[in-house]
Design a protein around this motif. Structure first.
Motif, short mmCIF file in Angstrom:
data_model
loop_
_atom_site.label_atom_id
_atom_site.label_comp_id
_atom_site.label_asym_id
_atom_site.label_seq_id
_atom_site.Cartn_x
_atom_site.Cartn_y
_atom_site.Cartn_z
N LEU A 185 24.49 46.57 40.59
CA LEU A 185 25.83 46.46 41.17
C LEU A 185 26.62 47.75 40.99
O LEU A 185 27.33 48.19 41.90
CB LEU A 185 26.59 45.29 40.53
CG LEU A 185 26.11 43.90 40.89
CD1 LEU A 185 26.78 42.85 40.03
CD2 LEU A 185 26.35 43.61 42.36
N VAL A 186 26.49 48.36 39.83
CA VAL A 186 27.19 49.62 39.57
C VAL A 186 26.72 50.68 40.55
O VAL A 186 27.53 51.42 41.12
CB VAL A 186 26.98 50.07 38.11
CG1 VAL A 186 27.47 51.51 37.90
CG2 VAL A 186 27.70 49.13 37.16
N GLU A 187 25.42 50.75 40.77
CA GLU A 187 24.89 51.73 41.74
C GLU A 187 25.47 51.50 43.12
O GLU A 187 25.87 52.45 43.81
CB GLU A 187 23.36 51.66 41.78
CG GLU A 187 22.69 52.25 40.56
CD GLU A 187 21.18 52.10 40.61
OE1 GLU A 187 20.62 51.88 41.71
OE2 GLU A 187 20.56 52.22 39.54
N PRO A 213 31.81 47.46 52.26
CA PRO A 213 33.11 47.00 52.76
C PRO A 213 33.91 46.42 51.59
O PRO A 213 33.34 45.93 50.61
CB PRO A 213 32.75 45.90 53.77
CG PRO A 213 31.31 46.13 54.10
CD PRO A 213 30.69 46.79 52.91
N ILE A 214 35.22 46.46 51.68
CA ILE A 214 36.08 46.06 50.57
C ILE A 214 35.79 44.65 50.09
O ILE A 214 35.77 44.38 48.88
CB ILE A 214 37.58 46.25 50.93
CG1 ILE A 214 38.46 46.08 49.68
CG2 ILE A 214 38.01 45.28 52.00
CD1 ILE A 214 38.36 47.19 48.71
N GLU A 215 35.53 43.72 51.00
CA GLU A 215 35.23 42.33 50.61
C GLU A 215 33.96 42.27 49.77
O GLU A 215 33.91 41.59 48.76
CB GLU A 215 35.07 41.45 51.86
CG GLU A 215 36.31 41.37 52.72
CD GLU A 215 37.16 40.15 52.40
OE1 GLU A 215 36.61 39.18 51.85
OE2 GLU A 215 38.35 40.21 52.69
N LYS A 244 33.44 41.29 45.74
CA LYS A 244 32.47 40.29 45.29
C LYS A 244 31.52 40.90 44.26
O LYS A 244 31.20 40.26 43.25
CB LYS A 244 31.69 39.74 46.48
CG LYS A 244 32.49 38.80 47.35
CD LYS A 244 31.67 38.31 48.53
CE LYS A 244 32.53 37.46 49.46
NZ LYS A 244 31.80 37.06 50.66
N ALA A 245 31.07 42.12 44.51
CA ALA A 245 30.18 42.79 43.57
C ALA A 245 30.89 43.04 42.24
O ALA A 245 30.31 42.85 41.16
CB ALA A 245 29.68 44.11 44.16
N PHE A 246 32.15 43.42 42.30
CA PHE A 246 32.94 43.65 41.09
C PHE A 246 33.09 42.35 40.29
O PHE A 246 32.90 42.34 39.07
CB PHE A 246 34.31 44.22 41.46
CG PHE A 246 35.17 44.51 40.26
CD1 PHE A 246 34.94 45.63 39.48
CD2 PHE A 246 36.20 43.65 39.92
CE1 PHE A 246 35.73 45.90 38.37
CE2 PHE A 246 36.99 43.90 38.82
CZ PHE A 246 36.75 45.03 38.04
N ILE A 297 31.73 41.56 36.54
CA ILE A 297 32.55 41.06 35.42
C ILE A 297 31.87 39.86 34.78
O ILE A 297 31.78 39.76 33.55
CB ILE A 297 33.97 40.70 35.90
CG1 ILE A 297 34.73 41.95 36.36
CG2 ILE A 297 34.75 39.95 34.81
CD1 ILE A 297 34.96 42.97 35.27
N ARG A 298 31.36 38.94 35.60
CA ARG A 298 30.67 37.76 35.05
C ARG A 298 29.44 38.19 34.25
O ARG A 298 29.19 37.68 33.15
CB ARG A 298 30.26 36.81 36.17
CG ARG A 298 31.39 35.94 36.68
CD ARG A 298 30.88 34.81 37.57
NE ARG A 298 30.22 35.28 38.78
CZ ARG A 298 30.85 35.61 39.91
NH1 ARG A 298 32.16 35.52 39.98
NH2 ARG A 298 30.18 36.02 40.96
N LEU A 299 28.66 39.11 34.80
CA LEU A 299 27.46 39.58 34.10
C LEU A 299 27.82 40.28 32.79
O LEU A 299 27.15 40.09 31.78
CB LEU A 299 26.65 40.51 35.01
CG LEU A 299 25.94 39.85 36.18
CD1 LEU A 299 25.43 40.90 37.16
CD2 LEU A 299 24.80 38.97 35.68
#
Length: 80
Positions: free
Chosen positions: A20-22, A30-32, A36-38, A42-44
């Motif tokens: 996800l960081v990569e 896209p911002i959406e 979602k990735a962010f 956070i959950r991970l």
């Protein structure tokens, strides 16, 4: 009743977090999708922190002697 989602182990969570960081560092989501990735990141991160805290508690329980925790270094690989 819906089945409980499978919990990832620490290594799997960390691997997904790195992916996800990569993706986020590339800056072309896209911002959406970036949001979602962010959120997933956070959950991970929280899952990893929980796993590490539980491991630390287990280590403390295992190293406790006479009601006091004794700190000791892990042996070097050559000492095993």
């Amino acid at each position: 009743m819906a089945p409980k989602p499978k919990t990832l182990d620490f290594e799997q969570s960390l691997q997904q977090l790195e992916g996800l960081v990569e993706q986020l560092e590339q800056g072309d989501l896209p911002i959406e999708d970036a949001l979602k990735a962010f959120e997933q990141g956070i959950r991970l991160t929280r899952d990893c922190q929980t796993i590490l805290q539980q491991a630390e508690q287990k280590v403390q329980l295992l190293t406790e002697q006479d009601g006091a925790i004794h700190a000791s270094d892990f042996p070097d690989q050559g000492d095993l």
